[in-house]
Scaffold this motif. Sequence first.
Motif, PDB file in Angstrom:
ATOM      1  N   LEU A  99      -2.698  25.190  30.700  1.00 54.06           N
ATOM      2  CA  LEU A  99      -1.265  25.008  30.467  1.00 54.06           C
ATOM      3  C   LEU A  99      -0.464  25.612  31.612  1.00 54.06           C
ATOM      4  N   GLU A 100      -0.863  26.800  32.060  1.00 58.50           N
ATOM      5  CA  GLU A 100      -0.164  27.433  33.183  1.00 58.50           C
ATOM      6  C   GLU A 100      -0.328  26.605  34.453  1.00 58.50           C
ATOM      7  N   ALA A 101      -1.489  25.992  34.627  1.00 58.39           N
ATOM      8  CA  ALA A 101      -1.700  25.143  35.796  1.00 58.39           C
ATOM      9  C   ALA A 101      -0.826  23.896  35.735  1.00 58.39           C
ATOM     10  N   ASP A 102      -0.695  23.329  34.543  1.00 54.33           N
ATOM     11  CA  ASP A 102       0.170  22.150  34.377  1.00 54.33           C
ATOM     12  C   ASP A 102       1.621  22.477  34.708  1.00 54.33           C
ATOM     13  N   ILE A 103       2.065  23.659  34.286  1.00 54.52           N
ATOM     14  CA  ILE A 103       3.473  24.033  34.466  1.00 54.52           C
ATOM     15  C   ILE A 103       3.717  24.618  35.850  1.00 54.52           C
ATOM     16  N   GLY A 104       2.695  25.245  36.418  1.00 53.97           N
ATOM     17  CA  GLY A 104       2.819  25.744  37.780  1.00 53.97           C
ATOM     18  C   GLY A 104       3.275  27.175  37.896  1.00 53.97           C
ATOM     19  N   THR A 105       3.155  27.945  36.824  1.00 51.34           N
ATOM     20  CA  THR A 105       3.552  29.349  36.877  1.00 51.34           C
ATOM     21  C   THR A 105       2.897  30.101  35.727  1.00 51.34           C
ATOM     22  N   PRO A 106       2.621  31.406  35.895  1.00 46.65           N
ATOM     23  CA  PRO A 106       2.060  32.188  34.781  1.00 46.65           C
ATOM     24  C   PRO A 106       3.031  32.255  33.605  1.00 46.65           C
ATOM     25  N   LEU A 107       2.490  32.125  32.409  1.00 44.82           N
ATOM     26  CA  LEU A 107       3.296  32.198  31.193  1.00 44.82           C
ATOM     27  C   LEU A 107       3.043  33.486  30.413  1.00 44.82           C
ATOM     28  N   LEU A 108       1.897  34.119  30.641  1.00 42.07           N
ATOM     29  CA  LEU A 108       1.527  35.333  29.912  1.00 42.07           C
ATOM     30  C   LEU A 108       1.076  36.403  30.895  1.00 42.07           C
ATOM     31  N   VAL A 109       1.326  37.652  30.539  1.00 44.46           N
ATOM     32  CA  VAL A 109       0.849  38.778  31.334  1.00 44.46           C
ATOM     33  C   VAL A 109       0.320  39.823  30.358  1.00 44.46           C
ATOM     34  N   ARG A 110      -0.780  40.482  30.729  1.00 45.52           N
ATOM     35  CA  ARG A 110      -1.389  41.487  29.845  1.00 45.52           C
ATOM     36  C   ARG A 110      -0.772  42.845  30.130  1.00 45.52           C
ATOM     37  N   THR A 140       1.959  39.536  26.673  1.00 44.79           N
ATOM     38  CA  THR A 140       3.384  39.271  26.465  1.00 44.79           C
ATOM     39  C   THR A 140       3.804  38.152  27.413  1.00 44.79           C
ATOM     40  N   PRO A 141       4.825  37.426  27.054  1.00 39.22           N
ATOM     41  CA  PRO A 141       5.244  36.313  27.916  1.00 39.22           C
ATOM     42  C   PRO A 141       5.965  36.802  29.165  1.00 39.22           C
ATOM     43  N   THR A 142       5.754  36.099  30.249  1.00 36.94           N
ATOM     44  CA  THR A 142       6.563  36.305  31.443  1.00 36.94           C
ATOM     45  C   THR A 142       7.966  35.765  31.156  1.00 36.94           C
ATOM     46  N   GLU A 143       8.855  35.890  32.136  1.00 34.98           N
ATOM     47  CA  GLU A 143      10.201  35.348  31.925  1.00 34.98           C
ATOM     48  C   GLU A 143      10.140  33.838  31.705  1.00 34.98           C
ATOM     49  N   ALA A 144       9.291  33.171  32.474  1.00 31.83           N
ATOM     50  CA  ALA A 144       9.122  31.729  32.277  1.00 31.83           C
ATOM     51  C   ALA A 144       8.481  31.446  30.929  1.00 31.83           C
ATOM     52  N   GLY A 145       7.522  32.279  30.543  1.00 29.50           N
ATOM     53  CA  GLY A 145       6.866  32.101  29.247  1.00 29.50           C
ATOM     54  C   GLY A 145       7.807  32.303  28.087  1.00 29.50           C
ATOM     55  N   ALA A 146       8.727  33.273  28.228  1.00 29.02           N
ATOM     56  CA  ALA A 146       9.698  33.521  27.157  1.00 29.02           C
ATOM     57  C   ALA A 146      10.626  32.329  26.979  1.00 29.02           C
ATOM     58  N   LEU A 147      10.976  31.661  28.076  1.00 29.87           N
ATOM     59  CA  LEU A 147      11.798  30.459  27.976  1.00 29.87           C
ATOM     60  C   LEU A 147      11.012  29.329  27.311  1.00 29.87           C
ATOM     61  N   PHE A 148       9.748  29.197  27.729  1.00 30.27           N
ATOM     62  CA  PHE A 148       8.962  28.059  27.269  1.00 30.27           C
ATOM     63  C   PHE A 148       8.540  28.198  25.810  1.00 30.27           C
ATOM     64  N   VAL A 149       8.312  29.409  25.351  1.00 28.12           N
ATOM     65  CA  VAL A 149       7.825  29.584  23.980  1.00 28.12           C
ATOM     66  C   VAL A 149       8.854  29.103  22.971  1.00 28.12           C
ATOM     67  N   ASN A 150      10.124  29.285  23.262  1.00 30.32           N
ATOM     68  CA  ASN A 150      11.164  28.801  22.348  1.00 30.32           C
ATOM     69  C   ASN A 150      11.152  27.282  22.262  1.00 30.32           C
ATOM     70  N   ARG A 151      10.904  26.633  23.396  1.00 27.51           N
ATOM     71  CA  ARG A 151      10.862  25.167  23.414  1.00 27.51           C
ATOM     72  C   ARG A 151       9.597  24.652  22.714  1.00 27.51           C
ATOM     73  N   VAL A 152       8.484  25.337  22.917  1.00 26.58           N
ATOM     74  CA  VAL A 152       7.241  24.924  22.253  1.00 26.58           C
ATOM     75  C   VAL A 152       7.380  25.056  20.745  1.00 26.58           C
ATOM     76  N   GLU A 153       7.943  26.163  20.313  1.00 23.98           N
ATOM     77  CA  GLU A 153       8.117  26.371  18.872  1.00 23.98           C
ATOM     78  C   GLU A 153       9.002  25.286  18.264  1.00 23.98           C
ATOM     79  N   ALA A 154      10.103  24.971  18.949  1.00 27.19           N
ATOM     80  CA  ALA A 154      11.002  23.930  18.442  1.00 27.19           C
ATOM     81  C   ALA A 154      10.321  22.565  18.469  1.00 27.19           C
ATOM     82  N   ALA A 155       9.566  22.277  19.528  1.00 32.74           N
ATOM     83  CA  ALA A 155       8.892  20.980  19.649  1.00 32.74           C
ATOM     84  C   ALA A 155       7.876  20.786  18.532  1.00 32.74           C
ATOM     85  N   LEU A 156       7.074  21.806  18.269  1.00 37.17           N
ATOM     86  CA  LEU A 156       6.060  21.689  17.215  1.00 37.17           C
ATOM     87  C   LEU A 156       6.697  21.600  15.835  1.00 37.17           C
ATOM     88  N   THR A 157       7.858  22.229  15.672  1.00 38.32           N
ATOM     89  CA  THR A 157       8.577  22.102  14.395  1.00 38.32           C
ATOM     90  C   THR A 157       9.071  20.674  14.211  1.00 38.32           C
TER      91      THR A 157
END
Length: 428
Positions: free
Chosen positions: A44-55, A61-78
């Motif tokens: 998924l990170e390769a598809d998007i082109g940036t790290p989404l999670l950091v340990r 925890t999500p990176t800044e890009a991951g924090a943006l994307f998680v809200n969209r993923v949650e809404a999309a799956l809903t």
Amino acid sequence: MTEALPNLRHMRVFLETVRSGSVSTAAERCRLSQPAATQAIARLEADIGTPLLVRRTRLFTPTEAGALFVNRVEAALTHLHNGARAALRSGLREAPGPRTGGPRPAFDHLVTAAQLRAIIAVAGSGSFTVAAQQLGLSQPTVHRAARSLEDIAGVPFFQTTVSGVELTSAAQAFVLGAKLASAEIRQGFEEIGRELGNDRGTFTLGSLPLARSSIVPAATHALISETQGVQVRVVDGRYPELLRSLREGDLDCLIGALRSPSPADDVIQEPLFDDAMAIVAHPDHPLAGRKGVTLEDTLDYPWIAPPKSTPAGSYLFETLRIQERPQTPVRVVSSSLVFLRGLLAAGDYVSIVSLHQVATELSDGHIAPLDVALSNNWRSIGLTYRQSWRPTATQARFMDLLRAAAPVAQAPAERGDAARRTAGSREG
């Protein structure tokens, strides 16, 4: 960064990892091995082109890009889940009673991105063959993906007709969820792009005739002037088609005359300003420049009527009741401003239009308002958008520019003065 819909399972693993902070827990919830879950996140990170999670310490925890994307993923799956539930309810209504291998609950967890692309394309084209051409795939591939989705749902999705294939109401309900899910992911890509310094965001605006002459051009120019790479797409069309596209996520917003009552429960109408409708003709028309013209005076001339489905047409037919005259003066029906201007110049025609819509033609002397007293001829102009829509920062900026480009709202007394200046004294 690709804008193709990512693997749905990969997005579910990412979402569960953010929720739990653990890839192991996400793997259990998604019924995968831990190596498979780790690989899903990496892809998924390769598809998007940036790290989404950091340990951090022991948790992810999500990176800044991951924090943006998680809200969209949650809404999309809903959206996808709601679409699946609506499809099952519709399928049961259409075919009540016991069924062999009946509908399966929560089938959205079994859906693939390829199946979503297939059914959305079939819904838009009404043909497996045309859908395949649009997707750049073979017809058997698209047919197989769409039919396998139907099998997963356990309810009929397609009906073959002489002109192609039609979607059942169950399929239509699921397609709505699928398209809204796709729109959320597209917005997620755009937000990440902006975060990475490459704002390639889009705004797809449905525009009715009234707003095309000044509001939309002014707002569009302002946005393009202050951004790099952002694209504004303006779509013209009839209100019913534009409203449907809005509700399905193909449009971000619609600007034009608001409807009363509200056209749907899932949209918000935001008023910007009120606009008057007036009876108009060419400046050389025999009634132009005369004081105290009556509606009866205009009936001696051929009328160009807006379609009944438009606010101006509704006012003409429902308020002025022009069709109830002994002999209707309506000889032409059209919603085209270019056509209206040309026909008014060709003869002694009369029509009714929004004054804001023809502001340029009025100032240029191509159209003139007749001094016909009208009552209740004001209509609200504004923005219409989905209740669930959450604009990106770029989209929110364009919304603000549209609001700023709208005329300043008039006070009630000023309305009366404006109406008298343009369409005669108001009655009542």
